[in-house]
Design a protein around this motif. Structure first.
Motif, PDB file in Angstrom:
ATOM      1  N   SER A 108     -12.983   5.574 -23.215  1.00 21.85           N
ATOM      2  CA  SER A 108     -12.707   7.002 -23.399  1.00 21.85           C
ATOM      3  C   SER A 108     -13.139   7.800 -22.169  1.00 21.85           C
ATOM      4  N   HIS A 109     -14.263   7.427 -21.594  1.00 16.16           N
ATOM      5  CA  HIS A 109     -14.765   8.121 -20.390  1.00 16.16           C
ATOM      6  C   HIS A 109     -13.772   7.991 -19.235  1.00 16.16           C
ATOM      7  N   TYR A 110     -13.185   6.810 -19.074  1.00 16.58           N
ATOM      8  CA  TYR A 110     -12.256   6.574 -17.966  1.00 16.58           C
ATOM      9  C   TYR A 110     -10.801   6.909 -18.334  1.00 16.58           C
ATOM     10  N   GLY A 111     -10.564   7.224 -19.593  1.00 10.98           N
ATOM     11  CA  GLY A 111      -9.210   7.585 -20.014  1.00 10.98           C
ATOM     12  C   GLY A 111      -8.247   6.414 -20.047  1.00 10.98           C
ATOM     13  N   VAL A 112      -8.745   5.232 -20.393  1.00 11.83           N
ATOM     14  CA  VAL A 112      -7.890   4.046 -20.488  1.00 11.83           C
ATOM     15  C   VAL A 112      -7.857   3.565 -21.934  1.00 11.83           C
ATOM     16  N   GLY A 113      -6.811   2.845 -22.262  1.00  9.37           N
ATOM     17  CA  GLY A 113      -6.699   2.250 -23.587  1.00  9.37           C
ATOM     18  C   GLY A 113      -7.170   0.803 -23.556  1.00  9.37           C
ATOM     19  N   ILE A 114      -7.632   0.297 -24.701  1.00 11.33           N
ATOM     20  CA  ILE A 114      -8.060  -1.096 -24.841  1.00 11.33           C
ATOM     21  C   ILE A 114      -7.069  -1.797 -25.765  1.00 11.33           C
ATOM     22  N   LEU A 115      -6.446  -2.857 -25.265  1.00 15.83           N
ATOM     23  CA  LEU A 115      -5.467  -3.597 -26.052  1.00 15.83           C
ATOM     24  C   LEU A 115      -5.853  -5.081 -26.040  1.00 15.83           C
ATOM     25  N   PRO A 116      -6.701  -5.518 -26.976  1.00 14.38           N
ATOM     26  CA  PRO A 116      -7.149  -6.918 -26.959  1.00 14.38           C
ATOM     27  C   PRO A 116      -5.987  -7.894 -27.112  1.00 14.38           C
ATOM     28  N   ALA A 117      -6.096  -9.025 -26.422  1.00 11.12           N
ATOM     29  CA  ALA A 117      -5.106 -10.090 -26.602  1.00 11.12           C
ATOM     30  C   ALA A 117      -5.195 -10.602 -28.039  1.00 11.12           C
ATOM     31  N   ARG A 118      -4.083 -11.087 -28.547  1.00 11.52           N
ATOM     32  CA  ARG A 118      -4.080 -11.625 -29.903  1.00 11.52           C
ATOM     33  C   ARG A 118      -4.939 -12.881 -29.973  1.00 11.52           C
ATOM     34  N   PRO A 119      -5.638 -13.082 -31.086  1.00 12.07           N
ATOM     35  CA  PRO A 119      -6.458 -14.294 -31.220  1.00 12.07           C
ATOM     36  C   PRO A 119      -5.621 -15.549 -31.052  1.00 12.07           C
ATOM     37  N   ARG A 120      -6.126 -16.495 -30.235  1.00 15.17           N
ATOM     38  CA  ARG A 120      -5.488 -17.795 -30.008  1.00 15.17           C
ATOM     39  C   ARG A 120      -4.087 -17.658 -29.415  1.00 15.17           C
ATOM     40  N   LYS A 121      -3.885 -16.593 -28.623  1.00 12.43           N
ATOM     41  CA  LYS A 121      -2.616 -16.397 -27.919  1.00 12.43           C
ATOM     42  C   LYS A 121      -2.898 -16.223 -26.425  1.00 12.43           C
TER      43      LYS A 121
END
Length: 260
Positions: free
Chosen positions: A239-252
């Motif tokens: 949030s501080h840097y204004g970026v989004g977090i999009l985790p990779a799918r588990p076991r992908k």
């Protein structure tokens, strides 16, 4: 006696139909104008592939030929060199520190007269394409950075005390350019994880739209295909840097193939 030669897919279909009707290999060979041994060989291939007349209506000639003749990673035809177990090599390649050069060197140690490196890579890539089809991912510039720990450690020696400590390797790769940042941290714990991101942003001179991490506990509190839960401190940094977090799918692992 007719010379032994390859059959067309039309002839193979006719061969299977005649074999179903109880016609002998010798008679089928006379009908098709080929040697009996050719018929016997192709009937054996069909039996091994589980093919029998009537064939499925949607079975194209290309698929029929592949099932009869195409071995994984091997083109149809005579091979002058011994080949490794490509499936085993594909599994070995997933281990940290293993690459095609290492696998080729091990192969040549067993088969000194075997394939050269470039041909070895071609055959492996051909086998790999037949495992499962994949879609190429296109990443616009500045869109994503893929981050993870490499899984390997390096030893760092204190010059004053001589004490040796293991350090983790943090790796970040920009999706569009594959421009890479790497650094050593003492642990994979949350403080080191976040500080590595800060230094990464400083190194790149900016921030992307999304950060794609693996499901490391320091970053992702609860992995989920649909609704992953981000670590609170990690989310505050984003949030501080204004970026989004999009985790990779588990076991992908292909979701973050650039950094893997």
């Amino acid at each position: 006696m007719p010379a032994k030669r390859e059959l067309t897919m039309r002839q193979i279909r006719q061969m299977l139909r005649l074999a179903r009707d109880g016609v002998s290999a010798r008679e089928i060979g006379r009908t098709l104008g080929v040697a009996r041994s050719t018929i016997q060989d192709n009937l054996k291939r069909a039996s091994t592939a589980g093919l029998a007349w009537p064939l499925a209506g949607d079975l194209t000639d290309a698929v029929l030929e592949q099932r009869l003749f195409a071995h994984a990673g091997v083109r149809r035809g005579f091979r002058r060199c011994s080949e490794p177990d490509w499936a085993s090599l594909a599994c070995e390649l997933k281990r940290p520190g293993v690459n095609l050069m290492v696998l080729w060197e091990e192969y040549r140690a067993v088969h000194p007269e075997g394939y050269g490196y470039s041909r070895f890579c071609d055959l492996f890539r051909e086998f790999e394409r037949r495992l499962s089809p994949t879609m190429r991912q296109d990443h616009p510039a500045g869109d994503k950075v893929f981050v993870d720990y490499s899984g390997k450690k390096i030893m760092i020696v204190d010059r004053e005390t001589g004490v040796v400590r293991d350090a983790e390797i943090f790796v970040a790769v920009l999706g569009a350019s594959n421009y890479t940042y790497a650094e050593a941290t003492w642990t994979q714990a949350l403080p080191d994880w976040i500080e590595a991101h800060v230094r990464m942003f400083r190194f790149f001179g900016g921030v992307p739209r999304l950060v794609v991490p693996d499901n490391l506990k320091s970053g992702v509190y609860r992995a989920s295909f649909y609704d992953p839960e981000i670590n609170r401190s990690y989310g505050m940094m984003a949030s501080h840097y204004g970026v989004g977090i999009l985790p990779a799918r588990p076991r992908k692992p292909r979701d973050k193939a650039s950094v893997s």
